[in-house]
Design a protein around this motif. Sequence first.
Motif, PDB file in Angstrom:
ATOM      1  N   GLU A  58       0.838  -1.209   0.000  1.00 30.09           N
ATOM      2  CA  GLU A  58       0.000   0.000   0.000  1.00 30.09           C
ATOM      3  C   GLU A  58       0.873   1.259   0.000  1.00 30.09           C
ATOM      4  O   GLU A  58       0.549   2.244  -0.670  1.00 30.09           O
ATOM      5  N   LEU A  59       1.985   1.239   0.723  1.00 26.26           N
ATOM      6  CA  LEU A  59       2.901   2.379   0.733  1.00 26.26           C
ATOM      7  C   LEU A  59       3.520   2.580  -0.646  1.00 26.26           C
ATOM      8  O   LEU A  59       3.625   3.709  -1.133  1.00 26.26           O
ATOM      9  N   GLY A  60       3.935   1.491  -1.289  1.00 25.99           N
ATOM     10  CA  GLY A  60       4.473   1.600  -2.645  1.00 25.99           C
ATOM     11  C   GLY A  60       3.447   2.156  -3.612  1.00 25.99           C
ATOM     12  O   GLY A  60       3.753   3.016  -4.458  1.00 25.99           O
ATOM     13  N   ASP A  83      -6.471   6.905   0.051  1.00 21.70           N
ATOM     14  CA  ASP A  83      -7.095   5.627   0.419  1.00 21.70           C
ATOM     15  C   ASP A  83      -6.032   4.566   0.711  1.00 21.70           C
ATOM     16  O   ASP A  83      -6.133   3.818   1.689  1.00 21.70           O
ATOM     17  N   ALA A  84      -5.005   4.506  -0.144  1.00 21.51           N
ATOM     18  CA  ALA A  84      -3.957   3.487   0.010  1.00 21.51           C
ATOM     19  C   ALA A  84      -3.183   3.681   1.313  1.00 21.51           C
ATOM     20  O   ALA A  84      -2.936   2.709   2.047  1.00 21.51           O
ATOM     21  N   ILE A  85      -2.807   4.926   1.616  1.00 22.53           N
ATOM     22  CA  ILE A  85      -2.016   5.140   2.829  1.00 22.53           C
ATOM     23  C   ILE A  85      -2.867   4.894   4.072  1.00 22.53           C
ATOM     24  O   ILE A  85      -2.391   4.355   5.073  1.00 22.53           O
ATOM     25  N   ASN A  86      -4.141   5.238   4.007  1.00 23.76           N
ATOM     26  CA  ASN A  86      -5.025   4.940   5.136  1.00 23.76           C
ATOM     27  C   ASN A  86      -5.198   3.429   5.328  1.00 23.76           C
ATOM     28  O   ASN A  86      -5.271   2.942   6.461  1.00 23.76           O
ATOM     29  N   ASP A  87      -5.258   2.695   4.232  1.00 24.22           N
ATOM     30  CA  ASP A  87      -5.321   1.233   4.325  1.00 24.22           C
ATOM     31  C   ASP A  87      -4.062   0.681   4.996  1.00 24.22           C
ATOM     32  O   ASP A  87      -4.139  -0.232   5.822  1.00 24.22           O
TER      33      ASP A  87
END
Length: 125
Positions: A58-60, A83-87
């Motif tokens: 998700e960080l990538g 959304d990705a960083i929150n996931d």
Amino acid sequence: ISPLTRARIETSIADLKTELGESAADPKTMQEAVTAYRAALDLYKRQGAPNEAWARVELGLTTALVYLSDREQGAGSLDEALDAINDAISVTDKTGHPLEWAQLQSTLGNVLRLLGDHTGDPSQY
């Protein structure tokens, strides 16, 4: 090849494409990185990946989407990056992984700042 092995391969491909996309300033390669990160996440989701692996992908994905956001008019990539960083944050334990958690929080701050800059909406800061 097992699905988890395939997910690790997809993640490695995505990491490589992110590096290549950044160094060559090539949005097409960066979009390929986004596609590979999403493929890895899909494989991990189906296999119940360890939280650390999920968060790393998700960080990538966040990094690649932030790169793409610099080359677009709307805020779509930044919204996806948020959304990705929150996931990633949602599966990272602050107590068990304080350095990773801090890195994710810093990235979240950067994404929110960029989103505020991009949209002109001070509530995003």
